[in-house]
Scaffold this active site. Structure first.
Site, mmCIF file in Angstrom:
data_model
loop_
_atom_site.group_PDB
_atom_site.id
_atom_site.type_symbol
_atom_site.label_atom_id
_atom_site.label_comp_id
_atom_site.label_asym_id
_atom_site.label_seq_id
_atom_site.Cartn_x
_atom_site.Cartn_y
_atom_site.Cartn_z
ATOM 1 C CD GLU A 287 -3.000 -1.073 0.189
ATOM 2 O OE1 GLU A 287 -3.029 -0.106 -0.586
ATOM 3 O OE2 GLU A 287 -3.813 -2.020 0.125
ATOM 4 N NE ARG A 291 -3.744 2.672 -0.871
ATOM 5 C CZ ARG A 291 -5.005 2.585 -0.486
ATOM 6 N NH1 ARG A 291 -5.657 3.651 -0.082
ATOM 7 N NH2 ARG A 291 -5.639 1.427 -0.474
ATOM 8 C CG ASP A 420 -6.160 -7.340 -7.527
ATOM 9 O OD1 ASP A 420 -5.122 -7.642 -6.909
ATOM 10 O OD2 ASP A 420 -6.942 -6.466 -7.121
ATOM 11 C CD GLU A 555 -10.719 -1.624 -8.595
ATOM 12 O OE1 GLU A 555 -11.871 -1.266 -8.259
ATOM 13 O OE2 GLU A 555 -9.744 -1.548 -7.819
ATOM 14 C CB THR A 644 -1.988 -1.308 -9.210
ATOM 15 O OG1 THR A 644 -3.270 -1.926 -9.149
ATOM 16 C CG2 THR A 644 -1.349 -1.208 -7.835
HETATM 17 C C1 DMJ Z 1 -6.280 0.436 -4.951
HETATM 18 O O1 DMJ Z 1 -5.498 0.659 -3.851
HETATM 19 C C2 DMJ Z 1 -5.515 -0.210 -6.059
HETATM 20 O O2 DMJ Z 1 -6.173 -0.059 -7.258
HETATM 21 C C3 DMJ Z 1 -5.283 -1.658 -5.811
HETATM 22 O O3 DMJ Z 1 -4.660 -2.281 -6.887
HETATM 23 C C4 DMJ Z 1 -6.590 -2.351 -5.572
HETATM 24 N N1 DMJ Z 1 -7.343 -1.718 -4.538
HETATM 25 C C5 DMJ Z 1 -7.509 -0.296 -4.572
HETATM 26 C C6 DMJ Z 1 -8.677 0.204 -5.358
HETATM 27 O O4 DMJ Z 1 -9.773 -0.566 -5.382
#
Ligand code: DMJ
Length: 657
Positions: A287, A291, A420, A555, A644
């Protein structure tokens, strides 16, 4: 006399002084000579002719083998050069164990054509206001004109299970082929105005609506949660996860992209004056990477401001203790103040998606700092996972053990939570590195075939295509909203030269993700949907009571953005517009902020959860803005790859010519 049989021929030509009885061998040689003398002239000529033929064939194959060796060593030269000059070593796994289906690595194609060297923020590069698709066509045309047949032959061909793919540079080359220049982007001018003047009235309305939504979310954060991780908009307070201003950092590049100058400036001041990573706090490696490290790196690239690179270096180096494990598979948690790391309390496993979705960021950090330690650590993870037994046609289990480096909880396969972004980052690392790392491509292609074979099904009533889960060979028609990243990723792959049926699947899955919103009473998707396999007139989408919540996730709008960029089909924008209306209607909190809700099926009682996730500003609203923007050069998908968490990072420059 008949010519000697094959057996006789062998006995005539072979002798072995190291055999058990040397004297026997000597004897045999003498008798061979006698036999040779006994042969007719014709027989002897025939034998000599055959020997000469064998010699010639041997010489011919020797020269082609040495040519191949030369090719490989050329490639190694290139790798070393790349390593030396760029400190980005994408193809480190090149030449690793290759089975029959493993792609053949060839030298990167040499392009004679020098493309316009566009620098600075994409919003300022108006000269090339062409779509990704149009840009690609144009480029192909130019390449065709300028490159002869010889060069065509150098296009990369990769194969996976018989599918031949021309992995040529379908995309525009990155901004510059000069590594040093690319490593330190020039400081760009001010961000674009909020909404460009020349846009159509419809686009203007939509872009303004997204900016309004952002300002509203920001207002709540600023008033009640400033400098904290997350806003609690109902109670008008804040929540702390790591205590690092998560929402603020996640939102930096969104503000820059939207041209929200004042908001950006005040956030920058906070980063400069108040953000400190020297804290005795446990953070989650994944995370924090996607982020915070991702957010700082992309903001550095967009603004050229060293402050963000310095902060990125600081947090990046503080995360490194996570990789000190027996297996080199990182721990999930790091204390960024003490420099210690550990797995979660209840297990020594790490989540697969977490350890394989930090690569874009650490690799970029190495490239910018010229310090290879970051990318070496994350590349090692990919190398280990690439070789690891326990995959199911490219699908990976959800956990991996940090002690022995083996998959655990085998037999459960999903494209949703915990797996994912493994799939997403296979493709995106391949793109980031200039499409040279064939192990990544191979794993991605194999995984998509695995998805099609084991996880893709259609509903009974309306034939909606969805991606389910597999649990010990039992199919479960359950799909997380998280899986809705997949249409966008598949489309991105197809845009980069991967098979056309990936795009077909993307189109079908996009429709399903849209239906997950449309069929709900609030117009908002549940966190998890189940699908009906029964042929009936009933509903395709079934939502269990425990799955009815919506966390403001990105998403679906993320995939809509990719689909619109590549197809220009206006329906994707219209679907996104409907979604934005629903977010505004059911999750907007008066006074500031947006909230997650408990029940997407009851418009009268949505059950606000009192939490605004940082990704609502970092991802969801950013993708809405990019979906509605007419400026296809605004973060062109031929120049940037989004991590992501929706933080754009540059695609690396081409290798040296
Ligand atoms: C985000 O932190 C990122 O997209 C991660 O890959 C999946 N979860 C959240 C959003 O849903």
């Amino acid at each position: 006399m008949y010519p000697p049989s094959r057996k006789d021929f062998i006995s005539l030509t072979l002798s072995d002084p190291h055999s058990q009885n040397y004297n026997n061998g000597k004897h045999r040689r003498q008798s061979c000579w006698r036999k040779w003398k006994q042969l007719s002239r014709l027989q002897r000529s025939l034998i000599l002719f055959l020997l000469a033929l064998l010699l010639i064939l041997g010489l011919l194959s020797y020269s082609s083998i040495t040519e191949h060796w030369r090719g490989l060593s050329d490639q190694e030269d290139w790798l070393e050069l790349n390593d030396r000059e760029l400190k980005a070593i994408p193809p480190d796994a090149a030449g690793e164990a290759r089975g029959p289906n493993i792609p053949i690595l060839v030298k990167p194609p040499v392009k004679k054509k020098i493309f316009a060297n566009k620098r600075g923020p994409p919003s300022l590069q108006r000269d090339a206001n062409v779509s990704d698709t149009v840009g690609r066509e144009k480029q192909e045309q130019v390449v065709q004109e300028d490159e002869g047949e010889e060069e065509e032959k150098q296009k990369k061909i990769v194969s996976w299970r018989g599918a031949m793919i021309e992995a040529d540079q379908a995309t525009e080359p990155p901004p510059s082929a000069n590594e040093k220049e690319a490593a330190v982007p020039p400081a760009p001018a001010n961000p674009a105005g909020t909404v460009p003047l020349e846009v159509s009235p419809e686009t203007r309305v939509r872009l303004e609506a997204v900016c309004d939504a952002f300002r509203h979310a920001w207002k709540g954060y600023k008033d009640y949660a400033w400098g904290h991780d997350e806003l609690k908009p109902i109670s008008k307070s804040f929540g702390e996860w790591f205590g690092l201003g998560l929402t603020l950092i996640d939102a930096l590049d969104t503000m820059w992209i939207m041209g929200l100058k004042e908001e950006f400036a005040e956030a920058k001041t906070w980063v400069e004056k108040d953000l400190s990573f020297n804290k005795n706090v446990d953070v989650n490696l994944f995370e924090t990477t996607i982020r915070i490290l991702g957010g700082l790196l992309s903001t550095y690239h967009l603004t050229g401001d060293q402050l963000f690179l310095e902060k990125a270096k600081d947090i990046g180096s503080r995360l490194m203790p996570a990789f000190k494990t027996p297996s080199k598979i990182p721990f999930s948690d790091v204390n960024i103040g003490k420099g210690t790391a550990h797995p979660p309390r209840w297990t020594s496993d790490s989540t697969l998606a977490e350890v394989t979705s930090i690569q874009l960021e650490f690799r970029e950090l190495s490239r910018l700092t010229q310090d290879p330690q970051y990318q070496e650590a994350v590349n090692e993870v990919m190398t280990l996972v690439h070789k690891l037994p326990g995959k199911h046609d490219g699908l990976v289990p959800m956990f991996i053990n940090t002690n022995n480096g083996q998959f655990t909880h085998k037999g459960v396969f999903t494209l949703g939570a915990r797996a994912d972004s493994y799939y997403e980052y296979l493709l995106k690392q391949w793109i980031q590195g200039g499409k040279t790392e064939d192990n990544l491509l191979e794993d991605y292609l194999e995984a998509i075939e695995g998805v099609k074979k084991h996880l893709v099904r259609q509903t009974g009533p309306s034939k909606l295509t969805f991606v389910g889960e597999l649990s010990h060979n039992r199919f479960n028609p359950k799909m997380d909203h998280l899986v809705c990243f997949l249409p966008g990723t598949l489309a991105l792959g197809a845009h980069n030269g991967l098979p056309g049926d990936h795009m077909d699947l993307a189109v079908q899955l996009m429709e399903t993700c849209h239906q997950m919103y449309k069929q709900m009473e609030t117009g908002l998707s549940p966190e998890i949907a189940h699908f009906s396999l029964q042929a009936s007139d009933g509903s395709d989408v079934i939502v269990k009571p425990a799955d009815r919540h919506n966390l403001l996730r990105p998403e679906t709008v993320e995939s809509l953005f990719y689909m619109y960029r590549f197809t220009k089909d206006a329906k994707y924008r219209d679907w996104g517009w409907d979604m934005l209306q629903s977010f505004n209607k059911y999750t907007k909190v008066s006074g500031g902020g947006y909230t997650s809700i408990n029940n997407v099926r009851d418009p009268l009682s949505t059950g606000p959860r009192d939490k605004m996730e940082s990704f609502f500003l970092g991802e969801t609203l950013k993708y809405f803005y990019l979906l509605f923007s007419d400026d296809m050069e605004l973060l062109s998908l031929d120049k940037y790859v989004f991590n992501t968490e929706a933080h754009p990072l540059p695609i690396w420059p081409s290798p040296p010519k």
